[in-house]
Design an enzyme around this catalytic site. Structure first.
Site, mmCIF file in Angstrom:
data_model
loop_
_atom_site.group_PDB
_atom_site.id
_atom_site.type_symbol
_atom_site.label_atom_id
_atom_site.label_comp_id
_atom_site.label_asym_id
_atom_site.label_seq_id
_atom_site.Cartn_x
_atom_site.Cartn_y
_atom_site.Cartn_z
ATOM 1 N N ASP A 12 0.820 -1.233 0.000
ATOM 2 C CA ASP A 12 0.000 0.000 0.000
ATOM 3 C C ASP A 12 0.845 1.270 0.000
ATOM 4 O O ASP A 12 0.434 2.295 0.552
ATOM 5 C CB ASP A 12 -0.962 0.032 1.205
ATOM 6 C CG ASP A 12 -1.741 -1.248 1.342
ATOM 7 O OD1 ASP A 12 -2.269 -1.702 0.319
ATOM 8 O OD2 ASP A 12 -1.805 -1.795 2.456
ATOM 9 N N LYS A 15 2.046 2.222 -5.034
ATOM 10 C CA LYS A 15 2.722 1.719 -6.244
ATOM 11 C C LYS A 15 1.878 1.962 -7.487
ATOM 12 O O LYS A 15 2.408 2.286 -8.545
ATOM 13 C CB LYS A 15 2.988 0.208 -6.110
ATOM 14 C CG LYS A 15 3.967 -0.140 -5.036
ATOM 15 C CD LYS A 15 4.187 -1.638 -4.957
ATOM 16 C CE LYS A 15 2.998 -2.414 -4.448
ATOM 17 N NZ LYS A 15 2.601 -2.135 -3.070
ATOM 18 N N GLY A 39 -4.241 -4.526 -4.491
ATOM 19 C CA GLY A 39 -5.220 -3.524 -4.899
ATOM 20 C C GLY A 39 -4.477 -2.255 -5.256
ATOM 21 O O GLY A 39 -4.096 -1.504 -4.375
ATOM 22 N N HIS A 40 -4.211 -2.057 -6.546
ATOM 23 C CA HIS A 40 -3.452 -0.878 -6.967
ATOM 24 C C HIS A 40 -4.410 0.224 -7.412
ATOM 25 O O HIS A 40 -5.175 0.056 -8.351
ATOM 26 C CB HIS A 40 -2.467 -1.246 -8.089
ATOM 27 C CG HIS A 40 -1.372 -2.147 -7.606
ATOM 28 N ND1 HIS A 40 -0.498 -2.807 -8.428
ATOM 29 C CD2 HIS A 40 -1.007 -2.491 -6.345
ATOM 30 C CE1 HIS A 40 0.340 -3.519 -7.702
ATOM 31 N NE2 HIS A 40 0.051 -3.353 -6.440
ATOM 32 N N GLN A 221 2.115 -5.960 -3.145
ATOM 33 C CA GLN A 221 2.435 -6.002 -1.703
ATOM 34 C C GLN A 221 3.769 -5.258 -1.450
ATOM 35 O O GLN A 221 4.095 -4.357 -2.202
ATOM 36 C CB GLN A 221 2.467 -7.436 -1.166
ATOM 37 C CG GLN A 221 1.098 -8.116 -1.133
ATOM 38 C CD GLN A 221 0.750 -8.839 -2.400
ATOM 39 O OE1 GLN A 221 1.577 -9.518 -2.998
ATOM 40 N NE2 GLN A 221 -0.476 -8.710 -2.838
ATOM 41 N N THR A 236 2.860 -12.384 3.087
ATOM 42 C CA THR A 236 2.079 -13.043 2.051
ATOM 43 C C THR A 236 2.877 -14.261 1.578
ATOM 44 O O THR A 236 3.935 -14.570 2.140
ATOM 45 C CB THR A 236 1.717 -12.049 0.918
ATOM 46 O OG1 THR A 236 0.758 -12.674 0.062
ATOM 47 C CG2 THR A 236 2.932 -11.596 0.117
ATOM 48 N N GLY A 412 0.074 13.914 -3.969
ATOM 49 C CA GLY A 412 -1.379 13.824 -4.126
ATOM 50 C C GLY A 412 -1.699 12.621 -4.983
ATOM 51 O O GLY A 412 -0.800 12.009 -5.564
HETATM 52 P P1 IMP Z 1 -2.597 -12.811 1.875
HETATM 53 O O1 IMP Z 1 -1.670 -12.238 0.855
HETATM 54 O O2 IMP Z 1 -4.047 -12.597 1.545
HETATM 55 O O3 IMP Z 1 -2.272 -14.234 2.203
HETATM 56 O O4 IMP Z 1 -2.369 -11.998 3.250
HETATM 57 C C1 IMP Z 1 -1.141 -12.092 3.981
HETATM 58 C C2 IMP Z 1 -0.740 -10.739 4.545
HETATM 59 O O5 IMP Z 1 -0.401 -9.874 3.471
HETATM 60 C C3 IMP Z 1 -1.844 -10.023 5.327
HETATM 61 O O6 IMP Z 1 -1.240 -9.293 6.375
HETATM 62 C C4 IMP Z 1 -2.426 -9.056 4.307
HETATM 63 O O7 IMP Z 1 -3.032 -7.943 4.927
HETATM 64 C C5 IMP Z 1 -1.170 -8.684 3.556
HETATM 65 N N1 IMP Z 1 -1.444 -8.237 2.187
HETATM 66 C C6 IMP Z 1 -1.744 -8.991 1.117
HETATM 67 N N2 IMP Z 1 -1.898 -8.238 0.025
HETATM 68 C C7 IMP Z 1 -1.673 -6.973 0.402
HETATM 69 C C8 IMP Z 1 -1.642 -5.726 -0.307
HETATM 70 O O8 IMP Z 1 -1.844 -5.643 -1.520
HETATM 71 N N3 IMP Z 1 -1.348 -4.636 0.458
HETATM 72 C C9 IMP Z 1 -1.069 -4.711 1.778
HETATM 73 N N4 IMP Z 1 -1.073 -5.831 2.462
HETATM 74 C C10 IMP Z 1 -1.363 -6.964 1.786
#
Ligand code: IMP
Length: 422
Positions: A12, A15, A39-40, A221, A236, A412
């Protein structure tokens, strides 16, 4: 030119916006790990787009968007996203290419993700089935996009997997499991839609490299969520760091020219696990509100804290950052004082390096350096020299501490609210 862009904190970092800007010049934009847990967010003409699986380059005309072999794909989510972008007149059919080696997410992966979270202790996953799908990949029983193209073999492999998963679900979780016939029908339907996008993307990319095309590798991520280098087990299930671009796209590491790390001007994380510089309630509420710190995929509020340079330096080192893109500087505009964590105190010791042991990290207290805030609006600054002097001092200090130059500063969410230094 081949550029890898990675999140240098816990994801987050913003990116999506930086990739969108760099995509303008790129010929190919490549996702290489993760799945629709990402989620970009990209804002174009005041309209917000959130991309979960399709590379952000799709928002530009005539860019080849590749989902590399290191990604795990949930066909249901993918097709929803394809249809969503088609509604905006974007040429997804022509430009989206999916590796024949991506692993496919099934409903049993999503269910296992949820059940593990409930019964085994919380990681705080996105519940998209990412971990269980990668587990099958490593366990060598996963199904890949290429399997979707061979109806007979796909049916055979799926049958074996559903049988095994149902037995496990019944025994461990007392769950009735899934219907093989229903899944087969559903996934053969997905296959019909996905078929035209599936190819050997590593060949395509290596040919493009020979032709000196500009390739942008879009990390999802962040480095601290990397399965090897992050805060394990609160991570992750893929290699989010720059090395993942090579294995996840089938391109040699020797071909990478630049590695850009994206950092926020402060730190955030979603899900469980230690966050040494986490704010107290007052600052947390304020920064969360100003920075709109709510997950793009799950809507969960993000935890926020001061800039943690132990984390950033760890990232700079793991990724070999050649450049840094710093985002959300404007969120700190109203603060009288800004703090940077330069080391951790663990019992009587001072730690300068990020500890690999999560139990040690949980007990670490941040050691801060304090700087005066700038208390001026930065969102209208177009050039680096337009920034208030204290904001520039903050950036220069961060750059020195990280040991990497800050080439892009974002003030911004819109494309124009960006300062490109170099
Ligand atoms: P998973 O990727 O759904 O298995 O989640 C594992 C960890 O990665 C958790 O703490 C999620 O909140 C974190 N996570 C997964 N994708 C994102 C992302 O795109 N942004 C921030 N945290 C993420």
């Amino acid at each position: 030119m081949n550029v890898v862009l990675v999140g240098a904190q816990w994801g987050d970092e913003g990116k999506g916006k930086i990739i969108d800007i760099l995509s303008e010049k790129a010929d190919y934009i490549v996702r290489y790990q993760g799945g629709n847990n990402a989620g970009h967010t990209v804002v174009v003409n005041n309209k917000e787009f959130i991309l979960h699986l399709i590379p952000s380059g799709i928002l530009h005309k005539n860019k080849k968007c590749i989902i590399g072999n290191g990604v795990v794909v949930d066909p249901e989510a993918l097709i929803k996203e394809i249809n969503h972008f088609k509604k905006y007149g974007l040429d997804v059919d022509k430009n989206l290419i999916i590796s024949d080696r991506v692993h496919i997410i099934f409903p049993y992966h999503r269910l296992l993700d949820v059940l593990r979270e409930e019964k085994r202790g919380k990681i705080g996953t996105t519940k998209r089935g990412i971990g269980p799908c990668y587990a099958d990949k490593v366990n060598r029983c996963g199904l890949r996009a290429s399997d979707l193209l061979n109806r007979r073999l796909f049916a055979k492999k799926l049958k074996a997997n559903v049988k095994e998963k149902n037995e496990f679900l019944r025994k461990i979780y007392n769950h009735k499991g899934f219907s093989y016939n229903e899944l087969l029908r559903q996934y053969l339907g997905y296959a019909r839609i996905m078929k035209k996008h599936i190819a050997d993307t590593s060949i395509i990319l290596n040919e493009a490299i020979k032709k000196k095309k500009y390739i942008l590798f879009e990390g999802a991520q962040g480095t601290l969520l990397d399965i090897d280098h992050g805060t394990y087990p609160f991570v992750t299930s893929s290699n989010t760091s720059a090395g993942g671009a090579s294995t996840g796209a089938g391109v040699s590491p020797i071909k990478m020219d630049r590695i850009i790390g994206v950092v926020k001007a402060y730190t955030t994380r979603v899900g469980e696990g230690p966050l040494p510089t986490e704010f107290g309630k007052v600052l947390m509420d304020m920064i969360r509100r100003r920075g709109k710190e709510f997950g793009a995929t799950t809507g969960r509020p993000r935890r926020c804290g001061w800039f943690d340079n132990v984390v950033a330096r760890h990232s700079a080192s793991i990724n070999g950052l050649t450049d840094v893109a710093l985002t959300k500087l404007d969120v700190l505009d109203s603060l009288k004082e800004v703090k940077i964590c330069t080391a951790y105190r663990y019992k009587s010791k001072v730690l300068k390096y990020f500890p690999g042991d999560i139990d040690i990290l949980s007990e670490c207290k941040p050691i801060y350096e304090s700087m005066p805030g700038w208390m001026k609006d930065t969102s209208s600054c177009k050039r680096y020299r337009d920034l208030p002097v204290n904001a520039r001092r903050y950036l220069e200090r961060l750059s020195r501490l990280m040991g990497a130059k800050i080439s892009i500063v974002s003030v911004g969410s819109r494309r124009r609210e960006t300062i490109i230094k170099k």
